[in-house]
Design a protein around this motif. Sequence first.
Motif, mmCIF file in Angstrom:
data_model
loop_
_atom_site.group_PDB
_atom_site.id
_atom_site.type_symbol
_atom_site.label_atom_id
_atom_site.label_comp_id
_atom_site.label_asym_id
_atom_site.label_seq_id
_atom_site.Cartn_x
_atom_site.Cartn_y
_atom_site.Cartn_z
ATOM 1 N N PRO A 74 0.796 -1.220 0.000
ATOM 2 C CA PRO A 74 0.000 0.000 0.000
ATOM 3 C C PRO A 74 0.838 1.284 0.000
ATOM 4 O O PRO A 74 0.273 2.367 -0.009
ATOM 5 N N ASP A 75 2.148 1.171 0.023
ATOM 6 C CA ASP A 75 2.996 2.358 0.089
ATOM 7 C C ASP A 75 3.270 2.987 -1.275
ATOM 8 O O ASP A 75 4.103 3.879 -1.383
ATOM 9 N N ARG A 76 2.576 2.544 -2.286
ATOM 10 C CA ARG A 76 2.825 3.077 -3.630
ATOM 11 C C ARG A 76 2.474 4.563 -3.728
ATOM 12 O O ARG A 76 3.192 5.321 -4.370
ATOM 13 N N LEU A 77 1.388 4.988 -3.086
ATOM 14 C CA LEU A 77 1.034 6.408 -3.120
ATOM 15 C C LEU A 77 2.113 7.236 -2.426
ATOM 16 O O LEU A 77 2.526 8.271 -2.936
ATOM 17 N N ALA A 78 2.587 6.776 -1.283
ATOM 18 C CA ALA A 78 3.655 7.491 -0.569
ATOM 19 C C ALA A 78 4.902 7.587 -1.435
ATOM 20 O O ALA A 78 5.540 8.643 -1.506
ATOM 21 N N TYR A 79 5.254 6.495 -2.103
ATOM 22 C CA TYR A 79 6.414 6.498 -2.997
ATOM 23 C C TYR A 79 6.228 7.514 -4.124
ATOM 24 O O TYR A 79 7.134 8.292 -4.424
ATOM 25 N N ALA A 128 7.419 12.554 -6.788
ATOM 26 C CA ALA A 128 6.899 13.715 -7.511
ATOM 27 C C ALA A 128 7.340 15.024 -6.855
ATOM 28 O O ALA A 128 7.784 15.950 -7.539
ATOM 29 N N PHE A 129 7.227 15.097 -5.536
ATOM 30 C CA PHE A 129 7.540 16.345 -4.855
ATOM 31 C C PHE A 129 9.036 16.585 -4.703
ATOM 32 O O PHE A 129 9.454 17.698 -4.417
ATOM 33 N N ALA A 130 9.846 15.560 -4.931
ATOM 34 C CA ALA A 130 11.300 15.733 -4.884
ATOM 35 C C ALA A 130 11.869 16.112 -6.248
ATOM 36 O O ALA A 130 12.993 16.595 -6.344
ATOM 37 N N TYR A 159 -4.343 7.639 -12.511
ATOM 38 C CA TYR A 159 -3.446 6.712 -11.830
ATOM 39 C C TYR A 159 -3.417 6.983 -10.326
ATOM 40 O O TYR A 159 -3.442 6.044 -9.519
ATOM 41 N N ILE A 160 -3.370 8.246 -9.939
ATOM 42 C CA ILE A 160 -3.402 8.572 -8.515
ATOM 43 C C ILE A 160 -4.717 8.074 -7.901
ATOM 44 O O ILE A 160 -4.717 7.505 -6.805
ATOM 45 N N ALA A 161 -5.824 8.260 -8.605
ATOM 46 C CA ALA A 161 -7.125 7.772 -8.120
ATOM 47 C C ALA A 161 -7.091 6.254 -7.941
ATOM 48 O O ALA A 161 -7.601 5.718 -6.950
ATOM 49 N N GLY A 174 -0.207 12.262 2.493
ATOM 50 C CA GLY A 174 -0.771 11.125 1.771
ATOM 51 C C GLY A 174 -1.790 10.365 2.606
ATOM 52 O O GLY A 174 -2.848 9.956 2.116
ATOM 53 N N ALA A 175 -1.490 10.212 3.894
ATOM 54 C CA ALA A 175 -2.401 9.498 4.786
ATOM 55 C C ALA A 175 -3.735 10.230 4.911
ATOM 56 O O ALA A 175 -4.783 9.603 5.045
#
Length: 183
Positions: free
Chosen positions: A84-89, A94-96, A129-131, A178-179
């Motif tokens: 489930p950590d794909r969104l965090a990754y 993206a932000f880096a 994809y984010i959705a 993200g959480a």
Amino acid sequence: MTNDTANDDRLGKSDWIDQGLRTLAGGGAGALKVGAMAEKLNVSRGSFYWHFADIAAFKSALLRSWRERMTDRVIRDVAGKDGPDRLAYLLKRAFAARPRLDRAIRTWATEDKSVAVIVAAVDAERIAYIAKLLVAAGVARKRALARATFLYWAYLGQAIVMDPRHAAIPAPALDDIGALFET
């Protein structure tokens, strides 16, 4: 010098595309001049026309490469992560990132309707994809698209205000953000 060595030294299409993306990021679409890029690559203008029929074909190749590198490849990389950590990754990646190329493409899109169509398609693909990641994290489908859109807008906004005087969002804060969207 043998003929094989000469062929090894010849610039490829990818070299021109790489130079074009650097030029675009550094100087915008107006800087995409064959002569200036050939000079940077230390080759003749003929090298460009060996690979591209004209500047329009080159610009199309640049946009395809941007989409592949900045969207398709990122999606493949994120999809390759477990759990489930794909969104965090994705958020951390993206932000880096340094957004110069994306900013240049978006500026170009304000001046060229055909580029705007491609950017809109990329935006829709990224948001979808984010959705999908949000749904996989347990967010209801009916809420996922709005949340994905909001996260994407945050990414775009960060790209606009990002300058050396503003610190990037730290990774732990991105986890926390993200959480918020996953619950």
